[in-house]
Design a protein around this motif. Structure first.
Motif, PDB file in Angstrom:
ATOM      1  N   LYS A  63     -19.620 -11.414  -7.836  1.00 30.12           N
ATOM      2  CA  LYS A  63     -18.494 -10.604  -7.393  1.00 30.12           C
ATOM      3  C   LYS A  63     -18.492 -10.536  -5.880  1.00 30.12           C
ATOM      4  CE  LYS A  63     -17.757  -7.605 -11.311  1.00 30.12           C
ATOM      5  NZ  LYS A  63     -17.587  -6.236 -11.750  1.00 30.12           N
ATOM      6  N   ALA A  64     -17.297 -10.678  -5.326  1.00 30.25           N
ATOM      7  CA  ALA A  64     -17.162 -10.558  -3.876  1.00 30.25           C
ATOM      8  C   ALA A  64     -17.289  -9.094  -3.487  1.00 30.25           C
ATOM      9  CB  ALA A  64     -15.813 -11.106  -3.431  1.00 30.25           C
ATOM     10  N   PRO A  65     -17.868  -8.818  -2.324  1.00 35.03           N
ATOM     11  CA  PRO A  65     -17.920  -7.428  -1.888  1.00 35.03           C
ATOM     12  C   PRO A  65     -16.516  -6.866  -1.743  1.00 35.03           C
ATOM     13  CG  PRO A  65     -18.935  -8.911  -0.271  1.00 35.03           C
ATOM     14  CD  PRO A  65     -18.464  -9.739  -1.408  1.00 35.03           C
ATOM     15  N   ARG A  66     -16.370  -5.555  -1.909  1.00 43.49           N
ATOM     16  CA  ARG A  66     -15.059  -4.902  -1.882  1.00 43.49           C
ATOM     17  C   ARG A  66     -14.291  -5.257  -0.616  1.00 43.49           C
ATOM     18  NH1 ARG A  66     -10.813  -3.328  -4.413  1.00 43.49           N
ATOM     19  NH2 ARG A  66      -9.933  -1.404  -3.716  1.00 43.49           N
ATOM     20  N   SER A  67     -14.955  -5.293   0.532  1.00 40.55           N
ATOM     21  CA  SER A  67     -14.247  -5.574   1.779  1.00 40.55           C
ATOM     22  C   SER A  67     -13.708  -7.003   1.802  1.00 40.55           C
ATOM     23  CB  SER A  67     -15.154  -5.335   2.986  1.00 40.55           C
ATOM     24  OG  SER A  67     -16.296  -6.170   2.890  1.00 40.55           O
ATOM     25  N   ALA A  68     -14.488  -7.964   1.309  1.00 35.98           N
ATOM     26  CA  ALA A  68     -14.022  -9.350   1.278  1.00 35.98           C
ATOM     27  C   ALA A  68     -12.900  -9.502   0.266  1.00 35.98           C
ATOM     28  CB  ALA A  68     -15.174 -10.287   0.938  1.00 35.98           C
ATOM     29  N   LYS A  69     -13.011  -8.799  -0.859  1.00 41.21           N
ATOM     30  CA  LYS A  69     -11.982  -8.875  -1.884  1.00 41.21           C
ATOM     31  C   LYS A  69     -10.675  -8.286  -1.364  1.00 41.21           C
ATOM     32  CE  LYS A  69     -11.562  -7.954  -6.777  1.00 41.21           C
ATOM     33  NZ  LYS A  69     -12.125  -7.250  -7.921  1.00 41.21           N
ATOM     34  N   ALA A  70     -10.775  -7.169  -0.658  1.00 37.63           N
ATOM     35  CA  ALA A  70      -9.584  -6.505  -0.137  1.00 37.63           C
ATOM     36  C   ALA A  70      -8.877  -7.365   0.899  1.00 37.63           C
ATOM     37  CB  ALA A  70      -9.957  -5.158   0.479  1.00 37.63           C
ATOM     38  N   LYS A  71      -9.618  -8.240   1.574  1.00 43.37           N
ATOM     39  CA  LYS A  71      -9.010  -9.073   2.611  1.00 43.37           C
ATOM     40  C   LYS A  71      -8.156 -10.183   2.030  1.00 43.37           C
ATOM     41  CE  LYS A  71     -12.478  -8.156   6.074  1.00 43.37           C
ATOM     42  NZ  LYS A  71     -13.558  -8.678   6.892  1.00 43.37           N
ATOM     43  N   SER A  72      -8.354 -10.517   0.754  1.00 43.75           N
ATOM     44  CA  SER A  72      -7.613 -11.635   0.186  1.00 43.75           C
ATOM     45  C   SER A  72      -6.520 -11.223  -0.798  1.00 43.75           C
ATOM     46  CB  SER A  72      -8.586 -12.581  -0.519  1.00 43.75           C
ATOM     47  OG  SER A  72      -9.193 -11.914  -1.603  1.00 43.75           O
ATOM     48  N   GLU A  73      -6.509  -9.987  -1.237  1.00 41.72           N
ATOM     49  CA  GLU A  73      -5.562  -9.550  -2.252  1.00 41.72           C
ATOM     50  C   GLU A  73      -4.231  -9.111  -1.649  1.00 41.72           C
ATOM     51  OE1 GLU A  73      -8.140  -7.617  -5.782  1.00 41.72           O
ATOM     52  OE2 GLU A  73      -7.914  -6.414  -4.000  1.00 41.72           O
ATOM     53  N   GLU A  74      -3.182  -9.236  -2.459  1.00 41.91           N
ATOM     54  CA  GLU A  74      -1.887  -8.688  -2.059  1.00 41.91           C
ATOM     55  C   GLU A  74      -1.852  -7.223  -2.480  1.00 41.91           C
ATOM     56  OE1 GLU A  74       2.881  -9.395  -2.437  1.00 41.91           O
ATOM     57  OE2 GLU A  74       1.614 -10.026  -4.089  1.00 41.91           O
ATOM     58  N   TRP A  75      -1.360  -6.398  -1.604  1.00 44.58           N
ATOM     59  CA  TRP A  75      -1.259  -4.966  -1.860  1.00 44.58           C
ATOM     60  C   TRP A  75       0.185  -4.642  -2.217  1.00 44.58           C
ATOM     61  CZ3 TRP A  75      -4.994  -0.994  -0.219  1.00 44.58           C
ATOM     62  CH2 TRP A  75      -6.258  -1.539   0.032  1.00 44.58           C
ATOM     63  N   ILE A  76       0.372  -3.934  -3.322  1.00 45.85           N
ATOM     64  CA  ILE A  76       1.705  -3.478  -3.717  1.00 45.85           C
ATOM     65  C   ILE A  76       1.711  -1.967  -3.585  1.00 45.85           C
ATOM     66  CG2 ILE A  76       3.404  -3.344  -5.564  1.00 45.85           C
ATOM     67  CD1 ILE A  76       2.318  -6.014  -6.580  1.00 45.85           C
ATOM     68  N   LEU A  77       2.578  -1.489  -2.699  1.00 47.70           N
ATOM     69  CA  LEU A  77       2.660  -0.065  -2.384  1.00 47.70           C
ATOM     70  C   LEU A  77       4.051   0.443  -2.706  1.00 47.70           C
ATOM     71  CD1 LEU A  77       0.974  -0.429   1.109  1.00 47.70           C
ATOM     72  CD2 LEU A  77      -0.146   0.313  -0.981  1.00 47.70           C
ATOM     73  N   ARG A  78       4.122   1.586  -3.360  1.00 46.72           N
ATOM     74  CA  ARG A  78       5.414   2.222  -3.642  1.00 46.72           C
ATOM     75  C   ARG A  78       5.467   3.533  -2.883  1.00 46.72           C
ATOM     76  NH1 ARG A  78       6.217   1.603 -10.116  1.00 46.72           N
ATOM     77  NH2 ARG A  78       6.637  -0.615 -10.080  1.00 46.72           N
ATOM     78  N   LEU A  79       6.540   3.712  -2.151  1.00 45.46           N
ATOM     79  CA  LEU A  79       6.758   4.950  -1.423  1.00 45.46           C
ATOM     80  C   LEU A  79       7.929   5.668  -2.070  1.00 45.46           C
ATOM     81  CD1 LEU A  79       5.987   6.768   0.965  1.00 45.46           C
ATOM     82  CD2 LEU A  79       7.648   5.480   2.333  1.00 45.46           C
ATOM     83  N   TYR A  80       7.654   6.814  -2.677  1.00 50.02           N
ATOM     84  CA  TYR A  80       8.693   7.627  -3.309  1.00 50.02           C
ATOM     85  C   TYR A  80       9.202   8.627  -2.282  1.00 50.02           C
ATOM     86  CZ  TYR A  80       7.383   5.774  -7.860  1.00 50.02           C
ATOM     87  OH  TYR A  80       7.141   4.943  -8.922  1.00 50.02           O
ATOM     88  N   VAL A  81      10.521   8.641  -2.082  1.00 48.40           N
ATOM     89  CA  VAL A  81      11.156   9.530  -1.113  1.00 48.40           C
ATOM     90  C   VAL A  81      12.364  10.207  -1.762  1.00 48.40           C
ATOM     91  CG1 VAL A  81      10.401   8.165   0.886  1.00 48.40           C
ATOM     92  CG2 VAL A  81      12.597   7.666  -0.180  1.00 48.40           C
ATOM     93  N   ASP A 104      -8.635   3.115   0.471  1.00 47.44           N
ATOM     94  CA  ASP A 104      -9.877   2.333   0.459  1.00 47.44           C
ATOM     95  C   ASP A 104      -9.880   1.220   1.505  1.00 47.44           C
ATOM     96  OD1 ASP A 104     -11.079   3.820  -1.517  1.00 47.44           O
ATOM     97  OD2 ASP A 104     -10.439   2.494  -3.141  1.00 47.44           O
ATOM     98  N   LEU A 105      -9.251   1.463   2.629  1.00 53.53           N
ATOM     99  CA  LEU A 105      -9.290   0.502   3.730  1.00 53.53           C
ATOM    100  C   LEU A 105     -10.388   0.848   4.720  1.00 53.53           C
ATOM    101  CD1 LEU A 105      -5.500  -0.024   4.396  1.00 53.53           C
ATOM    102  CD2 LEU A 105      -7.131  -1.725   3.584  1.00 53.53           C
ATOM    103  N   GLN A 106     -10.924   2.049   4.605  1.00 50.62           N
ATOM    104  CA  GLN A 106     -11.961   2.521   5.519  1.00 50.62           C
ATOM    105  C   GLN A 106     -12.837   3.495   4.738  1.00 50.62           C
ATOM    106  OE1 GLN A 106     -10.556   3.893   9.372  1.00 50.62           O
ATOM    107  NE2 GLN A 106     -11.578   5.829   9.035  1.00 50.62           N
ATOM    108  N   PRO A 107     -14.160   3.441   4.941  1.00 48.12           N
ATOM    109  CA  PRO A 107     -15.016   4.397   4.233  1.00 48.12           C
ATOM    110  C   PRO A 107     -14.815   5.810   4.773  1.00 48.12           C
ATOM    111  CG  PRO A 107     -16.317   3.028   5.708  1.00 48.12           C
ATOM    112  CD  PRO A 107     -14.909   2.492   5.744  1.00 48.12           C
ATOM    113  N   ALA A 108     -15.081   6.782   3.928  1.00 44.26           N
ATOM    114  CA  ALA A 108     -14.943   8.184   4.335  1.00 44.26           C
ATOM    115  C   ALA A 108     -15.959   8.491   5.419  1.00 44.26           C
ATOM    116  CB  ALA A 108     -15.149   9.097   3.138  1.00 44.26           C
TER     117      ALA A 108
END
Length: 145
Positions: free
Chosen positions: A35-53, A130-134
């Motif tokens: 398994k790729a580390p979370r940070s490496a995995k996050a760098k290659s995935e497409e992010w789908i974001l929904r903004l409800y307004v 989850d783009l930055q650790p707490a």
């Protein structure tokens, strides 16, 4: 009866030792991938974001602007933002369990995450997505500029 040696191009492959044979992949079994580390995995995935307004209110516009800025800085070219106006389609609030507006829902990568508000606290949004650790609880809060 004498046997002739095989020509060089027809030599039989060397036999593997029993230890080497046990390490070889068996037919029908997939090789386990690390398994790729979370940070490496996050760098290659497409992010789908929904903004409800709810319409074009100042908070909604601020949330979209802040989200766009965060995505450009941290997810450049790997994100898709879907803006859903609940004034026009209120039935869509039920699917993502929207209880307050504006709300950001991270659909992909899994797991689903929700952030409520105008997304002006960038550090909090980065941690929530989850783009930055707490940050550590004893560390002083960063100064707002």
């Amino acid at each position: 009866m004498k046997t002739k040696p095989l020509p060089a191009h027809k030599k039989l492959p060397a036999r593997k030792s029993p230890a080497a044979a046990s390490r070889a992949p068996r037919p029908g079994r997939a090789l386990a991938k690390k398994k790729a580390p979370r940070s490496a995995k996050a760098k290659s995935e497409e992010w789908i974001l929904r903004l409800y307004v709810a319409g074009e209110t100042p908070k909604s516009l601020s949330a979209f602007s802040n989200l766009k800025q965060i995505c450009e800085e941290h997810l450049a070219g790997r994100y898709r933002i879907e803006v859903i106006d609940l004034i026009k389609a209120p039935q869509l609030a039920h699917g993502d369990q929207i209880v307050a507006l504006p709300t950001l829902v991270r659909k992909l990568p899994a797991p689903i995450k929700r952030i409520i508000g105008d997304l002006s606290n960038i550090e909090r949004v980065l941690v929530g997505m989850d783009l930055q650790p707490a940050s550590k609880p004893n560390a002083p809060a960063p100064l707002a500029s």
